[in-house]
Motif scaffolding. Structure first.
Motif, short mmCIF file in Angstrom:
data_model
loop_
_atom_site.label_atom_id
_atom_site.label_comp_id
_atom_site.label_asym_id
_atom_site.label_seq_id
_atom_site.Cartn_x
_atom_site.Cartn_y
_atom_site.Cartn_z
N THR A 251 7.39 10.01 130.70
CA THR A 251 7.99 10.47 129.39
C THR A 251 8.31 9.16 128.44
N ILE A 252 8.31 8.14 128.93
CA ILE A 252 8.53 6.83 128.35
C ILE A 252 7.47 6.69 126.87
N PRO A 253 6.13 6.74 127.10
CA PRO A 253 5.43 6.82 125.91
C PRO A 253 5.72 7.77 124.64
N ALA A 254 6.55 8.97 125.14
CA ALA A 254 6.90 9.91 124.18
C ALA A 254 8.31 9.78 123.72
N ASN A 255 9.14 8.73 123.95
CA ASN A 255 10.37 8.44 123.64
C ASN A 255 10.42 8.36 122.24
N GLN A 256 11.56 9.01 121.72
CA GLN A 256 11.89 9.01 119.92
C GLN A 256 13.19 8.83 119.71
N ALA A 257 14.16 8.63 120.79
CA ALA A 257 15.27 8.56 120.40
C ALA A 257 16.19 8.08 121.56
N LEU A 258 17.42 7.75 121.43
CA LEU A 258 18.57 7.57 122.41
C LEU A 258 19.44 8.47 122.23
N ASN A 259 20.45 8.71 123.51
CA ASN A 259 21.62 9.44 123.12
C ASN A 259 22.78 8.57 123.82
N THR A 260 24.03 8.79 123.24
CA THR A 260 25.03 8.24 123.50
C THR A 260 26.00 9.36 123.37
N HIS A 261 27.22 9.46 124.22
CA HIS A 261 28.27 10.48 124.21
C HIS A 261 29.34 9.84 123.16
N PRO A 262 29.68 10.73 122.28
CA PRO A 262 30.53 10.14 121.23
C PRO A 262 32.03 9.82 121.72
N ASP A 263 32.39 10.55 122.90
CA ASP A 263 33.62 10.03 123.28
C ASP A 263 33.69 9.04 124.53
N VAL A 264 32.44 8.50 124.74
CA VAL A 264 32.48 7.59 125.89
C VAL A 264 32.60 6.19 125.21
N VAL A 265 33.31 5.40 126.07
CA VAL A 265 33.18 3.88 125.74
C VAL A 265 32.19 3.05 126.28
N TYR A 266 31.54 2.54 125.08
CA TYR A 266 30.42 1.76 125.76
C TYR A 266 30.77 0.20 125.64
N ALA A 267 29.83 -0.66 126.39
CA ALA A 267 30.24 -2.24 126.39
C ALA A 267 29.09 -2.99 126.07
N LEU A 268 29.29 -4.34 125.47
CA LEU A 268 28.25 -4.97 125.45
C LEU A 268 28.25 -6.02 126.24
N VAL A 269 27.58 -6.38 127.30
CA VAL A 269 27.61 -6.97 128.47
C VAL A 269 26.68 -8.18 128.28
N ASP A 270 27.13 -9.77 128.43
CA ASP A 270 26.38 -10.88 128.05
C ASP A 270 26.05 -11.21 129.55
N ARG A 317 7.48 1.27 117.20
CA ARG A 317 8.17 2.79 117.18
C ARG A 317 9.53 2.45 117.05
N ARG A 318 10.54 3.17 116.17
CA ARG A 318 11.97 2.95 116.23
C ARG A 318 12.42 4.25 117.19
N SER A 319 13.63 3.79 118.09
CA SER A 319 14.51 5.22 118.60
C SER A 319 16.08 5.02 118.35
N PRO A 320 16.31 5.95 117.24
CA PRO A 320 17.61 5.95 116.78
C PRO A 320 18.52 6.46 117.88
N ILE A 321 20.00 5.95 117.89
CA ILE A 321 20.81 6.76 118.72
C ILE A 321 21.17 8.00 118.01
N TYR A 322 21.17 9.19 118.86
CA TYR A 322 21.89 10.60 118.35
C TYR A 322 22.91 10.92 119.17
N LEU A 323 24.02 11.11 118.86
CA LEU A 323 25.29 11.62 119.43
C LEU A 323 24.86 13.00 120.18
N ALA A 324 25.42 12.91 121.63
CA ALA A 324 25.01 14.21 122.33
C ALA A 324 26.09 14.40 123.49
N ASP A 325 26.60 15.73 123.26
CA ASP A 325 27.82 15.93 124.38
C ASP A 325 27.31 16.01 125.71
#
Length: 952
Positions: A251-270, A317-325
């Protein structure tokens, strides 16, 4: 246990009333049942039942159509027997209970069978002809077995979904739903099987283990400034990427977006060369899986990441983040979900909700599972074979962070047993949330219908409710030849339906009614559209087979068969296996609510699946299959029917050769009991010899009363579909009240009293009432045997027990009767206790039979008073030659019993045995008339004065 019939001396045999009947001891069911089937067919039993039922209250069980492919198996037998028990029990209860058997005929399995036999590239019309022929052959074979099972119905006029009238009815049902606004065309992911080349219904999908590539993939950020701002940073110190985890690399060739949960805390990890974006609580597990060390440099809530764009790993191609519960944060994942809207329901809905147009959705996988030729890197490859290459491509572009193979539960086609995918295609749907003219959605209407439906067992309600509450729109279109067409004309430019679609569908239905579905496929558009034809194209899709069976209420309940109710096409009951909550129950509910505003049924009954004695699913490879044909040939259909009734159908139903042998033992108990009843009606005419209830002996009144009570319970059990209760209560009555008590006691009276005496005729009257009632109680279950019993009962009768209703000749005891129900129940318990003591004495060689014994019962005062009411006749009840009653205090040396207030002493009688009745009596040989008989037997000789019995 019933005593063996005595073998009196030949000198006195002619003075006894010995049992005699033509009813055979051995059932020989495999031989006799087919003869009875032929007799029922000759007398047209179903027509007779319907004629007899005219004017009665109607009960309609609508038959869920089995598929017309292959021999019937044990599950089919269970289903049809349960239905037959219900229909016959309703006739028995005085209803008119029409039963029209049916078959599901269209669909892929038959089309696949024809392709396998005749080749894949047949002309479509020829393929349909062969499918119709094949289905007809299968129906005849299945029907033969169903009839052999004893199932009574309108076999001369069954419904078949491929009958022209039914195909036309299905088109009319679809037209009604189009008119209601429920049908629309849309691009949506549907279950898709590459082997079928078609969309699948939910009920056509099963789950099995599959080995897949599990990968973690980095999507580089395309808007670093926005990502830095979301994490409260002035800028990103190094390149960054969001990490997703998936088990479907294809399904990766058909990817068009990414999803994150609005209430989950995300981290940037070096992690050294770059920053990775994952859920904060999963950082440690992710780093371990990636085999990297890293430090969190910033955190942000998921809602701050909305619309930030990332880049596809290997396409421009761009893959925007869309919020999803629906995003879940669980071990093994990253908290970021990759979205390919063409291949996932949640993905599709989320991308559409965020403004993605249908035309923007990428769908590179073709109907056969092969990527389109123009897809860079992987074009022309089967998706399953392309998986490793996609993994390598990700590795080449430094986007692969982890890779391993896992085994997990995955969707498979129930026919081909091969993996299926979600695939976005243009299909016709029934909209679950489309509202009617009262503002109520189909989903809500269906949920209300569930609340108004009676469920047996009750847990079915919650199951069906959950399925309806959570289901997506129903995809009703398929891309097959052998199916009812979706007769739509679509505008070539706009894709819109012709404005006169409903009117045109009726014209098509009229033609299909005459020519079958080929009428649509042959029809030139010009014939219906005239000059407009150039602007429209004919739809080529066919209807989902669940739409076929789901609309049978339209053309069976109020169509050509007209077996419905005044309030619309509504059956009292649908009965199927538990898988039909997602199948026939489900599709019928939706079509009924869309067309008529209510379910097409008032009640749903669900039965479980058959398993072997160890609870294992039946399989030819395991050798644990029980074929109904073999059971009928070896043991008889009545044994199979009795097994069905003896099983709690609400769960798994265990069957094996050993289980069926045990059922055959129970059958013999019922048959032998019936034979005893019939044999002792020798010389009895109910018209001339029946004794009024009030004049019968007390014990005979009791057994008739017992039968009357039992009949009430049996009627209630049948009405509530509790066939196990019917089985248990009839078996217990035969074994306990009859075999273990009443029939043992009455043998002496039946055989030795004078033929025309009240004692004998009272007993025969009771036996007559019991066997009349018994033959009807068991008729819905043991139909063949019940009919055979019924034929041997003396007196006027109809042509078959199946034409009878419950016996109305049973009477009940007055609750104030001195020798009433409680009295005889206590006597029965005393007899069981004494039997145990007699058995112990026999085993100890003290006596050789009960009649060779005398007993003293040491009892409490209350029990002694109660037993004393029988006087000298107590010995006939206990089947001993003499009985004495004594105070309990004097019985210290007597044998204790399980009954409080009773001890028993047993000894061998010292008196001679009467050669006629076998009782040991003091007066044997003291009468001048005979040196071998007791005085009672002398009085019972034809020339004697006769014996008076009052109680037993």
């Amino acid at each position: 246990m019933m005593m063996a019939d005595p073998e009196p001396m030949s000198d006195y045999k002619h003075t006894l009333n010995l049992p005699e009947t033509d009813f055979p001891m051995r059932g020989m069911l495999p031989k006799r049942e087919p003869e009875r089937v032929a007799r029922w067919q000759e007398m047209d039993i179903y027509r007779r039942l319907r004629e007899q039922g005219q004017g009665r209250e109607t009960f309609v069980l609508h038959d869920g159509p089995p598929y017309a492919n292959g021999s019937i198996h044990i599950g089919h037998a269970v289903n049809k027997i349960l239905k037959d028990i219900i229909v016959k029990s309703k006739f028995l209860a005085g209803y008119d209970a029409p039963y029209v058997p049916g078959w599901d005929c269209h669909g892929l399995p038959i089309e696949h069978k024809v392709e396998t036999t005749h080749g894949k590239h047949l002309p479509a019309e020829e393929a349909r002809r062969l499918c119709r022929e094949y289905a007809s052959e299968q129906i005849q074979e299945q029907m033969k077995d169903f009839v052999r099972l004893g199932v009574v119905g309108d076999w001369d006029n069954p419904y078949r979904t491929m009958d022209y009238a039914n195909e036309a009815g299905e088109i009319r049902a679809l037209a009604a739903m189009v008119e209601g606004g429920y049908v629309f065309k849309g691009l949506k992911p549907v279950n898709w099987c590459f082997d079928c080349g078609s969309a699948l219904a939910e009920a056509e999908v099963e789950y099995a283990d599959k080995t897949s590539d599990a990968i973690d993939v980095a999507f580089p950020v395309a808007e670093p400034d926005k990502l830095a701002g979301a994490f409260g940073l002035s800028e990103l110190p190094k390149p960054a990427a969001a990490v997703i985890w998936t088990t479907t690399p294809w399904t990766i060739p058909a990817n068009q977006a990414l999803n994150t949960h609005p209430d989950v805390v995300y981290a940037l990890v070096d992690v050294g060369e770059r920053l990775l974006l994952v859920a904060e609580e999963l950082v440690a597990s992710c780093l371990e899986r990636f085999q990297l060390d890293g430090q969190i440099i910033a955190t942000a809530q998921g809602q701050r990441l909305d619309r930030i764009e990332f880049r596809h790993p290997f396409y421009d191609r761009r893959s925007p983040i869309y919020l999803a519960d629906y995003v879940e944060v669980e071990t093994g994942s990253t908290g970021v979900v990759h979205s390919a809207p063409a291949y996932g329901l949640d993905d599709f809905e989320t991308c559409r909700a965020h403004g993605m147009d249908f035309s923007d959705i990428l769908s590179p996988v073709q109907s056969d599972g092969v990527y389109a030729e123009d897809l860079p890197y992987f074009g022309g490859q089967l998706i399953w074979k392309a998986n490793p290459q996609i993994v390598e491509k990700l590795r080449d572009v430094d986007a692969l962070l982890a890779h391993k193979t896992i085994t997990h539960s995955y969707m498979h086609c129930w026919r081909h047993k091969t993996p299926v995918i979600y695939r976005a295609t243009a299909q016709w749907f029934v909209g679950m949330d489309v509202k009617d003219n009262q503002g109520v959605s189909l989903r809500q209407r269906a949920l209300e219908g569930i609340e108004a439906t009676r469920f047996t067992p009750s847990w079915g309600k919650a199951r069906l409710h959950a399925m309806i509450a959570n289901r997506p729109d129903w995809c009703i279109s398929r891309q097959r030849n052998w199916g009812v067409p979706i007769p739509f004309f679509l505008h070539r430019r706009t894709g819109e339906l012709h404005p006169r679609t409903v009117e045109l569908m009726e014209v098509v239905a009229q033609r299909v009614e005459v020519e079958g579905i080929d009428a649509w496929f042959r029809l030139p558009a010009e014939e219906l559209l005239g000059s407009e034809a150039a602007d429209y194209e004919k739809a080529t899709d066919t209807l989902d087979v669940w739409f076929d069976s789901g609309t049978t209420h339209w053309h069976v309940l109020h169509g050509s068969h007209s077996h419905g109710h005044d309030q619309g096409p509504r059956a009292d009951l649908y009965l199927e296996g538990s898988d039909q909550h997602r199948g026939w129950f489900h599709s019928s509910l939706l079509t009924g609510c869309a067309i008529d505003g209510h379910p097409p049924y008032k009640g749903l009954l669900t039965h479980g699946f058959t398993v072997d004695a160890q609870g294992r699913k039946m399989s030819k490879s395991m050798g644990n299959v029980v074929a109904p044909q073999e059971v009928m040939d070896k043991l008889g259909a009545d044994i199979l029917r009795l097994w069905v009734a003896s099983t709690d159908y609400s769960g798994e139903m265990a069957v094996s050769d050993e289980i069926l042998k045990r059922i055959a033992d129970v059958y013999r108990r019922i048959r032998n009991t019936s034979r005893f009843l019939l044999a002792n009606l020798n010389g009895f005419s109910p018209e001339r010899h029946a004794v009024p209830f009030d004049e019968m002996l007390a014990l005979d009144q009791w057994v008739v009363d017992r039968a009357a009570q039992l009949q009430e319970r049996i009627q209630k059990a049948y009405a509530e579909y509790r066939f196990l209760d019917v089985y248990q209560q009839v078996h217990t009555f035969c074994a306990r009240e009859l075999g273990g008590f009443y029939l043992d006691i009455i043998k002496d009276r039946q055989y030795t009293t004078q033929a025309e005496s009240l004692a004998r005729r009272s007993c025969q009257t009771a036996l007559y009432h019991v066997v009349e009632a018994l033959s009807r109680w068991i008729a819905p279950i043991l139909s063949f045997t019940a009919d055979e019993i019924y034929e041997h009962i003396p007196g006027e009768r109809s042509d078959s027990v199946l034409l009878e209703t419950y016996y109305d000749g049973l009477k009940t005891l007055d609750e104030t009767a001195l020798l009433g129900r409680d009295f005889w129940e206590q006597v029965l318990e005393v007899k069981q206790a004494v039997n145990k003591c007699l058995e112990d004495a026999r085993n100890a060689k003290k006596i050789n039979s009960g009649l060779a014994a005398e007993v003293t019962l040491y009892t409490s005062d209350a029990l002694r008073e109660m037993l004393g009411r029988l006087g000298d006749e107590l010995r006939f009840v206990l089947l001993t030659s003499d009985v004495r009653l004594a105070p309990l205090a004097g019985g210290d040396d007597a044998e204790a019993t399980d009954l409080d207030g009773l001890r028993v002493a047993v000894w061998a009688s010292l008196h001679k045995k009467c050669e006629r009745c076998w009782h040991h009596r003091e007066d044997v040989g003291t009468h001048s008339e005979s040196s071998e008989l007791c005085g009672r037997c002398i009085s019972n000789l034809p020339e004697g004065a006769g014996e008076t019995r009052r109680y037993a």
